[in-house]
Design an enzyme around this catalytic site. Structure first.
Site, PDB file in Angstrom:
ATOM      1  N   CYS A  89      14.867 -25.873 -12.853  1.00 28.43           N
ATOM      2  CA  CYS A  89      14.542 -24.503 -12.438  1.00 28.43           C
ATOM      3  C   CYS A  89      14.423 -23.660 -13.693  1.00 28.43           C
ATOM      4  CB  CYS A  89      15.631 -23.946 -11.521  1.00 28.43           C
ATOM      5  SG  CYS A  89      15.422 -22.193 -11.105  1.00 28.43           S
ATOM      6  N   CYS A 143       7.015 -22.565 -13.149  1.00 28.12           N
ATOM      7  CA  CYS A 143       7.983 -22.515 -12.047  1.00 28.12           C
ATOM      8  C   CYS A 143       8.050 -23.909 -11.466  1.00 28.12           C
ATOM      9  CB  CYS A 143       7.560 -21.515 -10.972  1.00 28.12           C
ATOM     10  SG  CYS A 143       8.616 -21.558  -9.490  1.00 28.12           S
TER      11      CYS A 143
END
Length: 249
Positions: free
Chosen positions: A198, A84
């Site tokens: 992302c 992440c």
């Protein structure tokens, strides 16, 4: 398991599944034993990273990730990877809490960008508002003298829509929207290379790669490096430690 790594994931789960698919497909295994040994922590209930970064009165995601890191450290993996980008807001604190090396996904993506596009001086970045706000990628890019293009509020609204209303909410990709984001960054803001900062955007790239734009996919890069490092440790601890030392610079 003697030689294994830990994946800290679940932020979100479709993006983590995308990362695991890349690991599996790129192993090119001919038998079960060719695949990597690893532990997946799919911690889906970690509070939203962007929500906290933009508003510190909201629940912090740090305690959950700290607990994951500490728990996994007891098992003594060779290394850990946190899939992440936005969670790297607390990278320094998390690495300080363990002696197990934690790969830095944004840093590895930027290093790969330098190698692939050494002459590009302005780099586009699309990511969550949290990643934009914490400046993880901007800092890495600016350290090497590159200008960072973030687009405008309208572009960010499209990126947020794709991440939250499609990938996170439905586990699917709106390909026309994803391609429009890339086109806007290229045509309107004049960038030739766009960093996907992302993992939900990496998921979009996996599902909708049919476009003419140059992207640097952080999740794809860290998947390749995870696989190479896992193989090195399988060869010998010395080989793994040598490669790890280079990655952790």
């Amino acid at each position: 398991m003697k030689r294994f790594f830990t994946v800290i994931g679940g932020m979100g789960t479709p993006a983590t599944n995308s990362y695991l698919r890349l690991l599996t497909e790129r192993t090119h295994a001919t038998k079960d034993q060719d695949y990597m040994d690893y532990i997946l922590v799919n911690h889906a209930t970690v509070p939203d990273r962007t929500t906290y970064i933009l508003d510190h009165s909201q629940p912090s995601f740090y305690p959950d990730l700290l607990s994951d890191i500490q728990q996994q450290s007891l098992l003594k993996p060779d290394f850990m990877v946190m899939v992440c980008n936005t969670a790297h807001y607390f990278y320094d604190e998390l690495q300080a809490a363990t002696t197990v090396p934690l790969l830095h996904m944004p840093r590895q993506a930027v290093r790969t960008l330098y190698k692939q596009y050494p002459d590009e001086q302005k780099i586009g970045l699309i990511a969550t508002q949290g990643t934009i706000a914490d400046g993880i990628y901007a800092h890495e890019l600016q350290e090497a003298g590159r200008a960072v293009e973030l687009g405008d509020e309208a572009l960010q609204a499209m990126v947020t829509d794709l991440i939250y209303n499609y990938v996170k909410a439905k586990g699917e990709v709106n390909a026309p929207l994803y391609h429009q984001i890339l086109k806007t960054m290229h045509d309107q803001f004049g960038v030739n290379v766009i960093v996907l900062g992302c993992t939900e955007l990496s998921f979009a790239q996996e599902k909708a790669p049919d476009h003419p734009y140059h992207v640097v996919d952080a999740q794809s890069i860290i998947a390749d490096e995870t696989l190479a490092l896992g193989r090195a440790f399988r060869t010998s601890k010395d080989a793994g430690d040598k490669m790890l030392a280079e990655l952790m610079k």
